[in-house]
Design a protein around this motif. Structure first.
Motif, PDB file in Angstrom:
ATOM      1  N   ARG A 195       0.835  -1.216   0.000  1.00 62.07           N
ATOM      2  CA  ARG A 195       0.000   0.000   0.000  1.00 62.07           C
ATOM      3  C   ARG A 195       0.865   1.260   0.000  1.00 62.07           C
ATOM      4  NH1 ARG A 195      -2.900  -3.213   3.616  1.00 62.07           N
ATOM      5  NH2 ARG A 195      -2.164  -2.121   5.480  1.00 62.07           N
ATOM      6  N   VAL A 196       1.929   1.258   0.794  1.00 65.27           N
ATOM      7  CA  VAL A 196       2.821   2.421   0.808  1.00 65.27           C
ATOM      8  C   VAL A 196       3.440   2.628  -0.576  1.00 65.27           C
ATOM      9  CG1 VAL A 196       4.911   3.402   1.802  1.00 65.27           C
ATOM     10  CG2 VAL A 196       3.290   2.212   3.277  1.00 65.27           C
ATOM     11  N   GLU A 197       3.787   1.540  -1.242  1.00 59.08           N
ATOM     12  CA  GLU A 197       4.393   1.617  -2.577  1.00 59.08           C
ATOM     13  C   GLU A 197       3.419   2.188  -3.601  1.00 59.08           C
ATOM     14  OE1 GLU A 197       7.306   0.982  -5.604  1.00 59.08           O
ATOM     15  OE2 GLU A 197       7.535   0.731  -3.441  1.00 59.08           O
ATOM     16  N   THR A 198       2.157   1.804  -3.529  1.00 63.36           N
ATOM     17  CA  THR A 198       1.199   2.148  -4.587  1.00 63.36           C
ATOM     18  C   THR A 198       0.341   3.371  -4.282  1.00 63.36           C
ATOM     19  OG1 THR A 198      -0.435   0.593  -3.670  1.00 63.36           O
ATOM     20  CG2 THR A 198       1.064  -0.243  -5.378  1.00 63.36           C
ATOM     21  N   GLN A 199       0.299   3.814  -3.018  1.00 60.48           N
ATOM     22  CA  GLN A 199      -0.666   4.846  -2.644  1.00 60.48           C
ATOM     23  C   GLN A 199      -0.032   6.087  -2.030  1.00 60.48           C
ATOM     24  OE1 GLN A 199      -3.875   3.175  -0.217  1.00 60.48           O
ATOM     25  NE2 GLN A 199      -3.751   1.230  -1.318  1.00 60.48           N
ATOM     26  N   THR A 200       1.289   6.200  -2.028  1.00 63.00           N
ATOM     27  CA  THR A 200       1.941   7.343  -1.387  1.00 63.00           C
ATOM     28  C   THR A 200       3.051   7.886  -2.281  1.00 63.00           C
ATOM     29  OG1 THR A 200       3.839   6.321  -0.242  1.00 63.00           O
ATOM     30  CG2 THR A 200       1.664   6.005   0.762  1.00 63.00           C
ATOM     31  N   PRO A 201       3.590   9.066  -1.950  1.00 67.10           N
ATOM     32  CA  PRO A 201       4.705   9.607  -2.743  1.00 67.10           C
ATOM     33  C   PRO A 201       5.939   8.722  -2.759  1.00 67.10           C
ATOM     34  CG  PRO A 201       3.741  11.324  -1.357  1.00 67.10           C
ATOM     35  CD  PRO A 201       3.120  10.032  -0.931  1.00 67.10           C
ATOM     36  N   LEU A 202       6.028   7.747  -1.857  1.00 74.81           N
ATOM     37  CA  LEU A 202       7.202   6.873  -1.876  1.00 74.81           C
ATOM     38  C   LEU A 202       7.258   6.005  -3.121  1.00 74.81           C
ATOM     39  CD1 LEU A 202       7.936   5.470   1.701  1.00 74.81           C
ATOM     40  CD2 LEU A 202       9.402   6.884   0.250  1.00 74.81           C
ATOM     41  N   GLY A 203       6.113   5.704  -3.736  1.00 82.13           N
ATOM     42  CA  GLY A 203       6.132   4.858  -4.925  1.00 82.13           C
ATOM     43  C   GLY A 203       7.016   5.417  -6.031  1.00 82.13           C
ATOM     44  N   PRO A 204       6.755   6.646  -6.505  1.00 80.99           N
ATOM     45  CA  PRO A 204       7.629   7.240  -7.527  1.00 80.99           C
ATOM     46  C   PRO A 204       9.064   7.426  -7.056  1.00 80.99           C
ATOM     47  CG  PRO A 204       5.532   8.416  -7.414  1.00 80.99           C
ATOM     48  CD  PRO A 204       5.565   7.478  -6.248  1.00 80.99           C
ATOM     49  N   LEU A 205       9.250   7.738  -5.783  1.00 83.53           N
ATOM     50  CA  LEU A 205      10.614   7.908  -5.269  1.00 83.53           C
ATOM     51  C   LEU A 205      11.357   6.580  -5.243  1.00 83.53           C
ATOM     52  CD1 LEU A 205       9.802  10.363  -2.352  1.00 83.53           C
ATOM     53  CD2 LEU A 205      11.035  10.915  -4.462  1.00 83.53           C
ATOM     54  N   ASN A 206      10.650   5.512  -4.917  1.00 84.78           N
ATOM     55  CA  ASN A 206      11.275   4.188  -4.961  1.00 84.78           C
ATOM     56  C   ASN A 206      11.646   3.806  -6.393  1.00 84.78           C
ATOM     57  OD1 ASN A 206      10.965   3.949  -2.203  1.00 84.78           O
ATOM     58  ND2 ASN A 206       9.144   2.666  -2.324  1.00 84.78           N
ATOM     59  N   ALA A 207      10.795   4.186  -7.346  1.00 87.80           N
ATOM     60  CA  ALA A 207      11.117   3.913  -8.749  1.00 87.80           C
ATOM     61  C   ALA A 207      12.387   4.653  -9.166  1.00 87.80           C
ATOM     62  CB  ALA A 207       9.950   4.317  -9.646  1.00 87.80           C
ATOM     63  N   LEU A 208      12.530   5.899  -8.716  1.00 89.70           N
ATOM     64  CA  LEU A 208      13.755   6.653  -8.981  1.00 89.70           C
ATOM     65  C   LEU A 208      14.958   5.962  -8.345  1.00 89.70           C
ATOM     66  CD1 LEU A 208      15.457   9.104  -9.807  1.00 89.70           C
ATOM     67  CD2 LEU A 208      14.562  10.310  -7.795  1.00 89.70           C
ATOM     68  N   ALA A 209      14.812   5.520  -7.103  1.00 89.11           N
ATOM     69  CA  ALA A 209      15.924   4.853  -6.430  1.00 89.11           C
ATOM     70  C   ALA A 209      16.351   3.606  -7.181  1.00 89.11           C
ATOM     71  CB  ALA A 209      15.527   4.497  -4.997  1.00 89.11           C
ATOM     72  N   ARG A 210      15.387   2.814  -7.625  1.00 89.18           N
ATOM     73  CA  ARG A 210      15.731   1.584  -8.353  1.00 89.18           C
ATOM     74  C   ARG A 210      16.445   1.911  -9.668  1.00 89.18           C
ATOM     75  NH1 ARG A 210      10.217   0.331  -6.581  1.00 89.18           N
ATOM     76  NH2 ARG A 210      10.321  -1.156  -4.852  1.00 89.18           N
ATOM     77  N   ALA A 211      15.998   2.990 -10.318  1.00 87.38           N
ATOM     78  CA  ALA A 211      16.651   3.383 -11.568  1.00 87.38           C
ATOM     79  C   ALA A 211      18.081   3.830 -11.323  1.00 87.38           C
ATOM     80  CB  ALA A 211      15.844   4.496 -12.245  1.00 87.38           C
ATOM     81  N   LEU A 212      18.308   4.594 -10.257  1.00 89.26           N
ATOM     82  CA  LEU A 212      19.652   5.084  -9.976  1.00 89.26           C
ATOM     83  C   LEU A 212      20.585   3.949  -9.547  1.00 89.26           C
ATOM     84  CD1 LEU A 212      18.983   8.484  -8.186  1.00 89.26           C
ATOM     85  CD2 LEU A 212      19.435   8.039 -10.601  1.00 89.26           C
ATOM     86  N   MET A 213      20.037   2.927  -8.897  1.00 89.05           N
ATOM     87  CA  MET A 213      20.873   1.776  -8.536  1.00 89.05           C
ATOM     88  C   MET A 213      21.473   1.106  -9.767  1.00 89.05           C
ATOM     89  SD  MET A 213      18.603  -0.125  -5.594  1.00 89.05           S
ATOM     90  CE  MET A 213      18.014   0.732  -4.132  1.00 89.05           C
TER      91      MET A 213
END
Length: 249
Positions: A195-213
């Motif tokens: 839910r945190v991944e799909t319903q909060t601002p952390l979702g797009p930020l996590n996508a950015l983190a995965r891309a930068l990794m």
């Protein structure tokens, strides 16, 4: 207001925590996505522990994600980052502290840092005994504890708060080194993380983190615009990796 500069790479859970707070409060930010270990000499001035994030706003320079989040709460209008009830607010702050210390000590330092960061930036060998102790002995008890806090629905204290945005980010780093929450053993925790991944601002930020990794460090600034961020005109990045005074050996 002038844009704020956040110094720090979104691969860091602490940086994503602050960026999520900025998103909730509508704070316009510029991002200098440096790896803390790669800061230049001037980085020591603004971050004596050589850690990220750092908040730079005119003459105001702040270190430590919890200090920064509280400053955002006290200086910006918009939805509160904490529960209104004093008891719930105190519990939420405890979970933030638990996430910043014990949870990150295991998921961040002993797993992600040991497996992904130390070999890449410091040329060290992975301490397999440390990894196995963290993953197989220490982590299950932590996940049992968080399973007890995880709600059946919604977020930790009803409305989204910094408790959610503090606990969840480090699990992305753990997943990057193949350490994940088993939904059969910890079903409420796994569902809450989704839910945190799909319903909060952390979702797009996590996508950015995965891309930068997956992106070489010199090219990471160029990827920020793909995710709606503006790179800061000034960078505190250096050319060589250096441990901070509290960086694990």
């Amino acid at each position: 207001m002038e844009p704020v500069t956040i110094v720090g790479n979104p691969v860091s859970p602490y940086v994503r925590k602050v960026l999520a707070a900025c998103a909730l409060k509508g704070v316009e930010v510029q991002l200098d996505p440096i790896v803390g270990l790669m800061g230049n000499d001037d980085f020591d001035r603004i971050s004596p522990l050589r850690r990220i994030p750092v908040w730079v706003e005119g003459e105001v320079t702040l270190c430590d994600s919890s200090v920064i989040v509280q400053y955002i709460e006290e200086t910006r209008p918009g939805p509160s980052l904490w529960p209104a009830d004093p008891v719930q607010r105190a519990k939420a702050r405890w979970l933030e502290e638990f996430a910043d210390t014990r949870l990150f000590d295991v998921l961040g330092w002993r797993l992600f840092f040991e497996i992904a960061v130390k070999p890449r930036f410091l040329g060290g060998e992975v301490d397999q005994a440390k990894v196995e102790q963290a993953r197989d002995v220490e982590l299950p008890g932590i996940l049992d504890y968080l399973e007890g806090w995880a709600p059946e629905a919604g977020f930790l204290f009803g409305e989204l708060s910094m408790a959610d945005l503090s606990v969840a980010p480090a699990f992305v780093n753990a997943g990057a080194v193949q350490v994940n929450v088993d939904p059969a053993r910890w079903p409420k925790l796994a569902a809450w993380l989704e839910r945190v991944e799909t319903q909060t601002p952390l979702g797009p930020l996590n996508a950015l983190a995965r891309a930068l990794m997956r992106t070489p460090v010199p090219a990471q600034r160029d990827r920020l615009s793909e995710f709606g961020f503006v790179a800061s005109p000034h960078s505190w990045a250096g050319d060589t990796a250096r441990r901070g005074p509290m960086t694990p050996q």
